[in-house]
Scaffold this motif. Structure first.
Motif, mmCIF file in Angstrom:
data_model
loop_
_atom_site.group_PDB
_atom_site.id
_atom_site.type_symbol
_atom_site.label_atom_id
_atom_site.label_comp_id
_atom_site.label_asym_id
_atom_site.label_seq_id
_atom_site.Cartn_x
_atom_site.Cartn_y
_atom_site.Cartn_z
ATOM 1 N N LEU A 131 0.811 -0.901 -0.124
ATOM 2 C CA LEU A 131 0.108 -0.030 0.118
ATOM 3 C C LEU A 131 0.668 1.186 0.007
ATOM 4 O O LEU A 131 0.933 2.437 -0.622
ATOM 5 C CB LEU A 131 -0.741 0.145 1.282
ATOM 6 N N MET A 132 1.837 1.478 1.177
ATOM 7 C CA MET A 132 3.019 2.259 1.275
ATOM 8 C C MET A 132 3.637 3.010 -0.384
ATOM 9 O O MET A 132 3.820 3.527 -0.923
ATOM 10 C CB MET A 132 3.729 1.709 2.477
ATOM 11 N N GLU A 133 3.691 1.343 -0.432
ATOM 12 C CA GLU A 133 4.714 2.082 -1.776
ATOM 13 C C GLU A 133 3.618 2.801 -3.431
ATOM 14 O O GLU A 133 4.718 3.695 -3.973
ATOM 15 C CB GLU A 133 4.624 0.119 -2.639
ATOM 16 N N ASN A 134 2.454 2.510 -3.270
ATOM 17 C CA ASN A 134 1.661 3.714 -4.130
ATOM 18 C C ASN A 134 1.566 5.041 -3.420
ATOM 19 O O ASN A 134 0.618 5.535 -3.901
ATOM 20 C CB ASN A 134 0.964 2.560 -4.305
ATOM 21 N N PHE A 135 2.371 5.145 -2.204
ATOM 22 C CA PHE A 135 1.581 6.352 -1.752
ATOM 23 C C PHE A 135 3.561 7.361 -1.409
ATOM 24 O O PHE A 135 3.417 8.276 -1.148
ATOM 25 C CB PHE A 135 1.201 6.501 0.074
ATOM 26 N N VAL A 136 4.205 6.434 -2.403
ATOM 27 C CA VAL A 136 5.385 7.224 -1.648
ATOM 28 C C VAL A 136 5.617 8.713 -2.790
ATOM 29 O O VAL A 136 6.226 9.331 -1.772
ATOM 30 C CB VAL A 136 6.558 6.349 -2.470
ATOM 31 N N ASN A 137 4.624 9.075 -4.001
ATOM 32 C CA ASN A 137 4.831 10.138 -3.983
ATOM 33 C C ASN A 137 3.059 10.693 -4.298
ATOM 34 O O ASN A 137 3.148 11.333 -5.605
ATOM 35 C CB ASN A 137 5.271 9.863 -5.644
ATOM 36 N N ARG A 138 2.892 10.335 -3.350
ATOM 37 C CA ARG A 138 1.542 10.358 -3.102
ATOM 38 C C ARG A 138 1.128 11.149 -2.124
ATOM 39 O O ARG A 138 1.686 10.019 -0.854
ATOM 40 C CB ARG A 138 0.507 9.434 -4.047
ATOM 41 N N GLU A 139 -0.089 11.777 -1.701
ATOM 42 C CA GLU A 139 -0.366 11.363 -0.500
ATOM 43 C C GLU A 139 -1.674 10.797 0.134
ATOM 44 O O GLU A 139 -2.123 10.826 -0.538
ATOM 45 C CB GLU A 139 -0.489 13.673 0.408
ATOM 46 N N LEU B 150 18.055 -0.441 1.299
ATOM 47 C CA LEU B 150 18.485 -2.110 0.317
ATOM 48 C C LEU B 150 16.965 -2.918 0.565
ATOM 49 O O LEU B 150 17.315 -3.194 1.619
ATOM 50 C CB LEU B 150 19.920 -2.589 0.405
ATOM 51 N N LYS B 151 16.798 -3.258 -0.289
ATOM 52 C CA LYS B 151 15.981 -4.293 -0.107
ATOM 53 C C LYS B 151 16.193 -5.237 -1.518
ATOM 54 O O LYS B 151 15.719 -5.187 -2.627
ATOM 55 C CB LYS B 151 14.496 -4.083 -0.419
ATOM 56 N N GLN B 152 16.467 -6.605 -1.177
ATOM 57 C CA GLN B 152 16.778 -7.879 -2.121
ATOM 58 C C GLN B 152 15.937 -8.792 -1.997
ATOM 59 O O GLN B 152 16.281 -9.671 -1.421
ATOM 60 C CB GLN B 152 18.201 -7.696 -2.193
ATOM 61 N N SER B 153 15.268 -9.204 -3.447
ATOM 62 C CA SER B 153 14.378 -10.404 -2.705
ATOM 63 C C SER B 153 14.533 -11.272 -4.227
ATOM 64 O O SER B 153 14.840 -10.673 -5.221
ATOM 65 C CB SER B 153 13.262 -9.687 -3.507
ATOM 66 N N GLU B 154 15.048 -12.443 -4.150
ATOM 67 C CA GLU B 154 15.590 -13.708 -4.961
ATOM 68 C C GLU B 154 14.163 -14.746 -4.470
ATOM 69 O O GLU B 154 13.066 -14.859 -3.925
ATOM 70 C CB GLU B 154 16.916 -13.928 -5.047
ATOM 71 N N VAL B 155 14.621 -15.259 -5.877
ATOM 72 C CA VAL B 155 13.743 -16.946 -5.500
ATOM 73 C C VAL B 155 14.650 -17.773 -5.193
ATOM 74 O O VAL B 155 16.076 -17.931 -5.613
ATOM 75 C CB VAL B 155 13.061 -16.916 -7.142
ATOM 76 N N HIS B 156 14.367 -18.447 -4.820
ATOM 77 C CA HIS B 156 14.736 -20.382 -3.988
ATOM 78 C C HIS B 156 14.254 -20.650 -4.297
ATOM 79 O O HIS B 156 12.873 -21.061 -4.903
ATOM 80 C CB HIS B 156 15.298 -20.319 -2.117
ATOM 81 N N GLY B 157 14.564 -22.891 -4.142
ATOM 82 C CA GLY B 157 13.619 -22.845 -4.286
ATOM 83 C C GLY B 157 13.285 -23.834 -5.884
ATOM 84 O O GLY B 157 14.120 -23.788 -6.781
ATOM 85 N N MET B 158 12.454 -24.534 -5.905
ATOM 86 C CA MET B 158 12.404 -25.541 -7.591
ATOM 87 C C MET B 158 12.897 -24.852 -8.601
ATOM 88 O O MET B 158 13.455 -25.263 -9.380
ATOM 89 C CB MET B 158 10.290 -25.823 -8.047
ATOM 90 N N SER C 111 18.288 2.922 -2.467
ATOM 91 C CA SER C 111 17.711 4.453 -2.002
ATOM 92 C C SER C 111 18.383 4.983 -0.918
ATOM 93 O O SER C 111 18.862 4.280 0.073
ATOM 94 C CB SER C 111 16.049 4.454 -2.009
ATOM 95 N N ASP C 112 18.401 6.147 -0.599
ATOM 96 C CA ASP C 112 18.539 7.216 0.120
ATOM 97 C C ASP C 112 17.042 7.398 1.020
ATOM 98 O O ASP C 112 17.459 7.702 1.675
ATOM 99 C CB ASP C 112 19.221 8.755 -0.079
ATOM 100 N N LYS C 113 16.416 6.979 0.416
ATOM 101 C CA LYS C 113 14.941 6.789 1.258
ATOM 102 C C LYS C 113 14.490 4.949 1.710
ATOM 103 O O LYS C 113 14.892 4.702 1.184
ATOM 104 C CB LYS C 113 14.231 7.719 0.446
ATOM 105 N N GLU C 114 13.772 5.401 3.089
ATOM 106 C CA GLU C 114 12.888 4.118 3.521
ATOM 107 C C GLU C 114 12.364 3.349 1.980
ATOM 108 O O GLU C 114 12.023 4.205 1.638
ATOM 109 C CB GLU C 114 12.385 4.625 3.805
ATOM 110 N N ILE C 115 13.192 1.849 1.809
ATOM 111 C CA ILE C 115 11.988 2.014 1.340
ATOM 112 C C ILE C 115 10.463 0.337 1.242
ATOM 113 O O ILE C 115 10.739 -0.429 2.029
ATOM 114 C CB ILE C 115 13.521 0.837 -0.050
ATOM 115 N N MET C 116 9.931 0.917 0.298
ATOM 116 C CA MET C 116 8.583 0.553 1.088
ATOM 117 C C MET C 116 8.558 -1.450 0.469
ATOM 118 O O MET C 116 8.373 -2.026 1.173
ATOM 119 C CB MET C 116 6.671 1.367 1.420
ATOM 120 N N SER C 117 8.606 -1.530 -0.593
ATOM 121 C CA SER C 117 8.116 -2.385 -0.941
ATOM 122 C C SER C 117 9.358 -3.274 -1.373
ATOM 123 O O SER C 117 9.386 -2.692 -2.199
ATOM 124 C CB SER C 117 7.040 -2.544 -2.611
#
Lengths: 532, 193
Positions: free
Chosen positions: A248-256, B33-41, B55-61
């Motif tokens: 959800l927050m990813e969609n509000f990085v550049n939006r309020e 930093l966030k780094q997602s990868e595939v393990h398993g099959m 990023s120099d700011k907090e990363i969400m997803s």
């Protein structure tokens, strides 16, 4: 404190170590395997003498963890979601016995089935067992929730379920550590009958568990991981669970973000916070990485309350992993998709490695079965499941750990003859042995091929419980030694291996053929290590 | 500053080492930093990818949104195209041109390369050959890291230090071979930029 770059799985392991666990129990399963592997590689664990051997299956792991807790020490048990089905009996009952030393049950779900047969949501199990559930939204929370999960566990004397999904399990980020805590000393339970679930005692223990429910709810209400963020736009309130918060927050990085938001990472649901957002908003959008559990609860069967949107009404997809793009679509935001995948790109499914012993086993089996026609091979969970694909098309089932043996038996009982099971060595010791016992007791006309590569290969080559003893185990269970055959699945032995399988297919009783050759990956790794 | 990268290839081609090296460099630069990868099959010879976000700011997803990646860095040409919907229209595609053929219906490689070259921002190089020429055939993944390095917003020294950390366990020879591979890849990209 020190910052570490950790995957979600590793953060759980480090959280457990810093919380003073004395043991970790697990059976490998993607995406949970790396929790145990991290502890096995950890210097701190070695120095602290933390027990960290693989168990035969998730049930034995769960029971051993409960035993360690009985002795007053902290233990963690880890598995993938379907592993909790195997361990469901001790898990549900451990809620009734309660624990002595803290116990965390870490379960990694696999929405989108990246490496699984289903995408069941372990939060249901938490609710089923009436236990608190923690669902981290970041690597840092995975670490802290494990650490603090032990405190919660010891406060209420119950196991705590820590639920994560594939994305967090296998994604790395920075983690800051908390102060390291010493391990517990051995201390028996105060009540010597706490763990004796005779009906009369179980009834009392169950009431104790029920009496804790209010406490669990108030823990959720005060939890720093459940947070209410007010907002001016009351047209829709957002309820996001675990990782969905990030999407959800990813969609509000550049939006309020103007809507009220409730982030839920600890269960049971924080009633007061849910009531607050429901009373303030015209409707709710619930976003979850997994089943629409919270959505279903809030919606109610009769749908008499506030309008609830989510996976059930099609606002979000009903199945599969949650993504920032699904959330963007649900919010009506434009997704600036890049170019389409060119038509020249073809699928590249996984396949068995070059030189894999399963390949030679399947080549012989397919040839031996040719006269009987298709549709009589029951298989199991492991690399050899890839025998379902081209060019082998060799198997007709893959259901759950050990099901090959027992499904072959059932089909044989029905008159399908010959009936064949193909199972790996680790899967056989996980859940195949009891099935073999059934076959032996009934003299079922089945041919069981144990494709023994002496490791748990699919998850990366972990120790397999019966390595070097598979034939002994089969004879011990009662298989007739003259129908327990060991073959070497190599191309040069193809004809004689095929001949042996042909003979055993004709046998009107239990046959076990152990196709024994080490996994090519493990063998190569061992060779390299020797060189060093 | 934000850099979202999709790393792609086939299970066993070493994209995890690339991700780990960039990760080390990012930590050295105090970036999120966030780094997602595939393990398993899929690791068994299947298509694999990793989402790497700096990023120099907090990363969400942990996942990069569609059309959000600044770069696709691929160690295999057909795999570089599989994730195009995630590449921003201004993004760069940096790929090895040497195909990894482990499926019977691998497409015509000329056609694959034509698709790569149709993109406005691309760097395509035969990393397998370059790795061989530098004397370390197994380092083609790090050749590709070198080729991507001019677009990464990370100091070269930090990436080199990352290589030292990631390969340090395997001995000085392996570290030097990978540093050489990195330089060779970097040079190609600098000349093509």
């Amino acid at each position: 404190m020190q910052t570490l770059l950790l995957m979600g799985d590793e953060a759980i392991a480090q959280g457990g170590l810093d919380a003073g666990i004395s043991g970790i129990y697990a059976y490998p399963g993607t995406p949970s395997t790396e929790i145990m592997e991290y502890v096995q590689m950890s210097k701190m664990a070695k120095e602290g003498n933390v027990f960290s051997n693989w168990s035969a299956n998730e049930k034995t792991a769960m029971e051993a963890a409960l035993g360690m807790s009985y002795a007053g020490k902290r233990s963690i048990v880890c598995m993938k979601h379907v592993g909790l089905n195997v361990a469901a009996d001790p898990f549900i009952n451990s809620a009734v016995t309660g624990v002595n030393g803290g116990m965390v049950v870490a379960v990694a779900d696999d929405p989108s089935m990246h490496s699984s047969q289903n995408e069941q949501d372990s939060r249901f199990y938490g609710k089923f067992a009436l236990l608190p559930v923690l669902e981290p939204s970041s690597q840092q929370e995975a670490y802290e929730m494990t650490y603090k999960g032990f405190e919660l566990s010891e406060k209420y004397q119950v196991p705590v379920l820590l639920r994560l999904t594939t994305r967090l399990a296998h994604s790395r980020s920075g983690v800051e550590r908390l102060e390291r805590r010493e391990q517990n000393k051995i201390r028996l339970p105060e009540d010597p009958r706490q763990f004796v679930l005779l009906p009369a005692i179980a009834r009392k223990r169950y009431k104790v568990l029920l009496s804790h429910q209010k406490g669990f709810e108030s823990e959720s209400e005060q939890s720093p991981y459940n947070a209410y963020f007010p907002g001016q736009d009351k047209s829709t309130g957002f309820i996001v669970c675990g990782l969905a918060y990030n999407y959800l927050m990813e969609n509000f990085v550049n939006r309020e973000l103007k809507n009220p938001l409730l982030k839920i990472c600890q269960y049971p649901l924080p009633r007061k916070l849910v009531e607050q957002i429901a009373s303030e908003c015209e409707q709710l959008l619930v976003i979850e990485d997994g089943y629409p559990i919270v959505e279903e609860m809030l919606k109610g069967f009769l749908e008499k309350g506030i309008k609830v949107k989510g996976r059930l009404d099609g606002t979000l997809p009903r199945d599969g992993e949650m993504t920032p793009d699904h959330v963007a679509n649900a919010l009506g935001f434009t997704v600036n998709k890049g170019k389409d995948v060119p038509s020249v790109v073809t699928g590249r499914p996984p396949s068995m490695c070059k030189g894999c012993s399963h390949i030679d086993m399947y080549n012989s089996l397919n040839e031996a079965l040719e006269p009987y026609g298709e549709g009589r091979v029951f298989s199991d969970i492991g690399c050899y499941t890839l025998g379902a694909l081209e060019p082998f098309n060799a198997i007709n089932s893959c259901v759950d750990m050990g099901a090959s043996v027992t499904m072959a038996k059932g089909a044989a009982d029905a008159g399908l003859c010959p009936s064949v099971a193909v199972i790996g060595d680790s899967t056989f010791t996980h859940s195949g042995i009891t099935g073999l016992l059934d076959c032996v007791n009934d003299g079922s006309p089945v041919t069981i091929i144990i494709s023994d590569n002496s490791t748990t290969a699919m998850t990366g080559g972990q120790t397999s419980s019966g390595t070097g003893r598979i034939d002994e185990i089969c004879r011990g269970v009662g298989a007739d030694p003259s129908h327990v055959k060991v073959i070497n699945p190599l191309k040069k032995y193809h004809d004689q291996n095929t001949e042996i399988i042909k003979q055993e297919l004709e046998h009107k009783g239990v046959s076990v053929i152990i196709a024994q050759r080490e996994c090519i990956q493990t063998a190569t790794r061992k060779k390299k290590e020797k060189k060093k | 500053m934000k850099t979202d990268i999709i790393l792609s290839g086939v299970g066993g081609q070493g994209i995890v080492s690339i991700a780990a090296t960039i990760g080390m460099a990012a930590i050295r630069e105090n970036l999120y930093l966030k780094q997602s990868e595939v393990h398993g099959m899929s690791q068994r010879g299947g298509a694999v990818q990793s989402n790497l976000r700096l990023s120099d700011k907090e990363i969400m997803s942990d996942l990069i949104p569609l059309g959000g990646a600044e770069m696709i860095l691929s160690v295999e040409p057909m795999e570089s195209l599989r994730y195009l919907p995630y590449l921003s229209r201004q993004g760069w595609l940096v790929t090895n041109t040497s195909p990894y053929v482990n499926i019977p219906n691998y497409p015509d490689i000329e056609e694959v390369i034509r698709e790569v070259e149709a993109l406005p921002n691309h760097v395509a190089l035969d990393a397998d050959k370059i790795a061989k020429d530098t004397g370390s055939a197994r380092s083609s993944n790090i050749v590709m890291l070198g080729a991507a390095s001019p677009f990464l917003n990370l100091p070269v020294e930090s990436l080199q230090e990352g290589i030292r950390q990631i390969f340090g366990r395997k001995g000085e020879d392996i570290v030097n071979a990978n540093l050489k591979a990195f330089e060779a890849g970097r040079k190609v990209a600098e000349n093509n930029k």
